[in-house]
Scaffold this active site. Structure first.
Site, short mmCIF file in Angstrom:
data_model
loop_
_atom_site.label_atom_id
_atom_site.label_comp_id
_atom_site.label_asym_id
_atom_site.label_seq_id
_atom_site.Cartn_x
_atom_site.Cartn_y
_atom_site.Cartn_z
N CYS A 103 52.00 48.78 31.18
CA CYS A 103 52.17 48.19 29.85
C CYS A 103 52.39 49.29 28.81
O CYS A 103 53.44 49.91 28.78
CB CYS A 103 50.99 47.28 29.52
N HIS A 202 50.88 43.67 34.12
CA HIS A 202 49.58 44.22 34.51
C HIS A 202 49.30 43.90 35.98
O HIS A 202 48.64 42.90 36.30
CB HIS A 202 48.48 43.64 33.62
N GLU A 204 47.22 45.24 37.89
CA GLU A 204 45.79 45.33 38.20
C GLU A 204 45.09 43.98 38.07
O GLU A 204 43.99 43.79 38.61
CB GLU A 204 45.10 46.38 37.33
#
Length: 235
Positions: A103, A202, A204
């Site tokens: 990001c 994202h 993660e």
């Protein structure tokens, strides 16, 4: 100091305070694939040459002064973090240390290479929603014959979206490896590096998707190779 257990040492950047959840998620996947995760922050005293890889995480917007632009919106900036993560990125570029920007990390990577950013996206969206969500409800269109395509496979992938800025003019040496349905850049990479990638979404928060985990798995594999070369050079 280097990892005491011989695992590749991965620096996970973030602000001095807060943003705990994304950094913990990154640390979890780094450990899962055999890396040693270390959280690093602006006020830490560090020897960046000891790291075998970096993940520059998301957060506040990048200050437009860094790419010689006037502010178009009124977001929150973090000058201390900008300076710290610029130093991390430049150190990685100079040493060719594997690096993943997530990001704002992807945006800052682009800026460090001389590119700039679009400061607002709402007016540029025709097909996709401007709504922020951790759910993979948006579509990534993957450019073929790129490292991203080799990792994710296929021509499209579901992604999430938690950003209100994006890459505009590409920085030197970077190529676009993914866009959304509105043509907004979602991934960049430098094919001249073993691993130098920025993703606008994202991953993660999408660790339950095997394709997304491949990004981190490859980062750790490249970090291990980088560690081996570095250790051999010292002998």
């Amino acid at each position: 100091m280097p990892s005491p257990n011989g695992k590749p040492l991965i620096g996970i950047t973030g602000p001095q305070t807060k943003a705990l959840m994304p950094r913990l998620c990154v640390a979890l996947i780094v450990k899962l694939y055999g890396g040693e995760a270390r959280q690093i922050r602006p006020q830490d005293t560090l020897d960046l040459s000891q790291f075998d890889g970096f993940v520059v995480t998301g957060g506040h917007d990048v200050d437009p002064v860094l790419y010689a632009a006037e502010p178009e919106v009124q977001p929150k900036y973090d000058a201390e973090r900008d300076a710290f993560e610029q130093a991390v990125i430049h150190a990685a570029l100079n040493s060719r240390t594997p690096l993943l920007g997530i990001c704002r990390g992807a945006q800052l990577l682009n800026v460090c290479r001389g590119g700039n950013l679009m400061q607002e996206l709402k007016s540029r969206r025709q097909i996709t929603s401007n709504r922020w969500t951790v759910l993979p409800v948006k579509t990534l269109c993957i450019r073929q014959q790129t490292q991203l395509q080799r990792l994710l496979g296929g021509a499209k992938a579901p992604i999430n979206s938690l950003h209100n800025q994006a890459i505009d003019r590409l920085g030197d040496g970077l190529q676009v490896s993914g866009r959304d349905l509105d043509g907004i850049v979602q991934a960049i990479e430098d094919p001249g590096y073993d691993f130098l990638m920025g993703v606008q979404w994202h991953p993660e928060f999408l660790l339950y998707l095997r394709r997304q985990r491949h990004i981190f798995r490859h980062l750790i594999a490249c970090a291990r190779r980088f560690q081996d070369v570095r250790l051999q050079a010292r002998r």
